[in-house]
Design a protein around this motif. Sequence first.
Motif, short mmCIF file in Angstrom:
data_model
loop_
_atom_site.label_atom_id
_atom_site.label_comp_id
_atom_site.label_asym_id
_atom_site.label_seq_id
_atom_site.Cartn_x
_atom_site.Cartn_y
_atom_site.Cartn_z
N TYR A 1 0.82 -1.20 0.00
CA TYR A 1 0.00 0.00 0.00
C TYR A 1 0.86 1.26 0.00
CZ TYR A 1 -3.94 -3.03 1.05
OH TYR A 1 -4.91 -4.00 1.00
N VAL A 2 1.96 1.21 0.74
CA VAL A 2 2.85 2.37 0.79
C VAL A 2 3.52 2.59 -0.57
CG1 VAL A 2 4.94 3.30 1.88
CG2 VAL A 2 3.20 2.17 3.27
N ILE A 3 3.89 1.52 -1.23
CA ILE A 3 4.49 1.65 -2.57
C ILE A 3 3.46 2.21 -3.55
CG2 ILE A 3 5.37 0.32 -4.53
CD1 ILE A 3 6.74 -1.52 -2.43
N LEU A 4 2.24 1.72 -3.50
CA LEU A 4 1.18 2.25 -4.36
C LEU A 4 0.91 3.72 -4.05
CD1 LEU A 4 -1.04 1.86 -6.48
CD2 LEU A 4 -2.54 1.11 -4.61
N SER A 5 0.89 4.06 -2.77
CA SER A 5 0.66 5.45 -2.38
C SER A 5 1.79 6.35 -2.87
CB SER A 5 0.55 5.54 -0.85
OG SER A 5 0.45 6.87 -0.43
N ALA A 6 3.02 5.90 -2.75
CA ALA A 6 4.16 6.70 -3.23
C ALA A 6 4.12 6.86 -4.74
CB ALA A 6 5.47 6.05 -2.79
N THR A 7 3.73 5.80 -5.45
CA THR A 7 3.62 5.88 -6.91
C THR A 7 2.56 6.87 -7.32
OG1 THR A 7 4.30 3.56 -7.05
CG2 THR A 7 3.25 4.53 -8.99
N LEU A 8 1.41 6.82 -6.68
CA LEU A 8 0.35 7.78 -6.99
C LEU A 8 0.76 9.21 -6.66
CD1 LEU A 8 -2.80 5.84 -5.74
CD2 LEU A 8 -2.14 6.29 -8.10
N PHE A 9 1.48 9.38 -5.55
CA PHE A 9 1.94 10.71 -5.17
C PHE A 9 2.93 11.26 -6.19
CE2 PHE A 9 4.28 13.94 -2.90
CZ PHE A 9 3.28 14.60 -2.20
N ILE A 10 3.84 10.42 -6.67
CA ILE A 10 4.82 10.85 -7.67
C ILE A 10 4.12 11.19 -8.98
CG2 ILE A 10 6.74 10.03 -9.10
CD1 ILE A 10 7.72 8.53 -6.56
N MET A 11 3.10 10.42 -9.35
CA MET A 11 2.34 10.73 -10.56
C MET A 11 1.63 12.08 -10.42
SD MET A 11 0.77 6.97 -11.42
CE MET A 11 -0.48 7.63 -12.48
N GLY A 12 1.07 12.35 -9.26
CA GLY A 12 0.41 13.63 -9.02
C GLY A 12 1.40 14.78 -9.02
N MET A 13 2.56 14.56 -8.42
CA MET A 13 3.58 15.61 -8.40
C MET A 13 4.09 15.90 -9.80
SD MET A 13 7.02 15.82 -6.05
CE MET A 13 7.62 14.29 -6.67
N ALA A 14 4.26 14.86 -10.61
CA ALA A 14 4.68 15.07 -11.99
C ALA A 14 3.61 15.84 -12.77
CB ALA A 14 4.97 13.73 -12.66
N GLY A 15 2.35 15.55 -12.50
CA GLY A 15 1.27 16.27 -13.16
C GLY A 15 1.25 17.74 -12.80
N VAL A 16 1.55 18.06 -11.54
CA VAL A 16 1.60 19.46 -11.12
C VAL A 16 2.77 20.18 -11.78
CG1 VAL A 16 2.02 20.97 -9.13
CG2 VAL A 16 0.37 19.13 -8.95
N LEU A 17 3.90 19.51 -11.87
CA LEU A 17 5.09 20.16 -12.41
C LEU A 17 5.10 20.26 -13.93
CD1 LEU A 17 7.80 18.56 -10.11
CD2 LEU A 17 6.83 20.86 -9.96
N ILE A 18 4.48 19.32 -14.62
CA ILE A 18 4.57 19.27 -16.08
C ILE A 18 3.40 19.97 -16.76
CG2 ILE A 18 4.54 17.70 -18.06
CD1 ILE A 18 6.10 15.71 -16.32
N ARG A 19 2.20 19.79 -16.26
CA ARG A 19 1.01 20.27 -16.95
C ARG A 19 0.87 21.78 -16.86
NH1 ARG A 19 -0.38 16.42 -20.36
NH2 ARG A 19 -0.47 14.43 -19.33
N ARG A 20 0.22 22.37 -17.86
CA ARG A 20 -0.04 23.81 -17.90
C ARG A 20 -1.53 24.13 -17.81
NH1 ARG A 20 3.33 25.60 -15.56
NH2 ARG A 20 5.13 24.33 -15.88
N ASN A 21 -2.37 23.13 -17.85
CA ASN A 21 -3.81 23.33 -17.76
C ASN A 21 -4.21 23.34 -16.28
OD1 ASN A 21 -6.59 23.16 -17.86
ND2 ASN A 21 -6.58 21.82 -19.65
N ALA A 22 -4.98 24.34 -15.88
CA ALA A 22 -5.34 24.49 -14.47
C ALA A 22 -6.17 23.31 -13.96
CB ALA A 22 -6.09 25.80 -14.26
#
Length: 107
Positions: free
Chosen positions: A14-35
Amino acid sequence: MLQETTFLAPTSWYVILSATLFIMGMAGVLIRRNAILIFMSVELMLNSANLAFVAFARSFMDITGQVFVFFVITVAAAEVAVGLALIVAIFRTKQSIDIDELNTMEG
């Protein structure tokens, strides 16, 4: 008579899944330009933290983590209401929700 067996995944999964989802969300915040996509990425990060809280609450057989998740979900619901209202208001005035175009806060 068949005996039903239940498989309980270890907390580390569960912790590995949670970390993976968090990294995906962080990448989305840093890469995306759409609000809206940035907003969805922040929500993904909040839900990954909720998953970790529930996993540790189950691991320690304590309900405190699940109660904390309840409060995080209520705050996230309020954030969604305010955030989407701001995005709609910005879209009505600027006709765009591209973050690069919103560098000035002029009316």
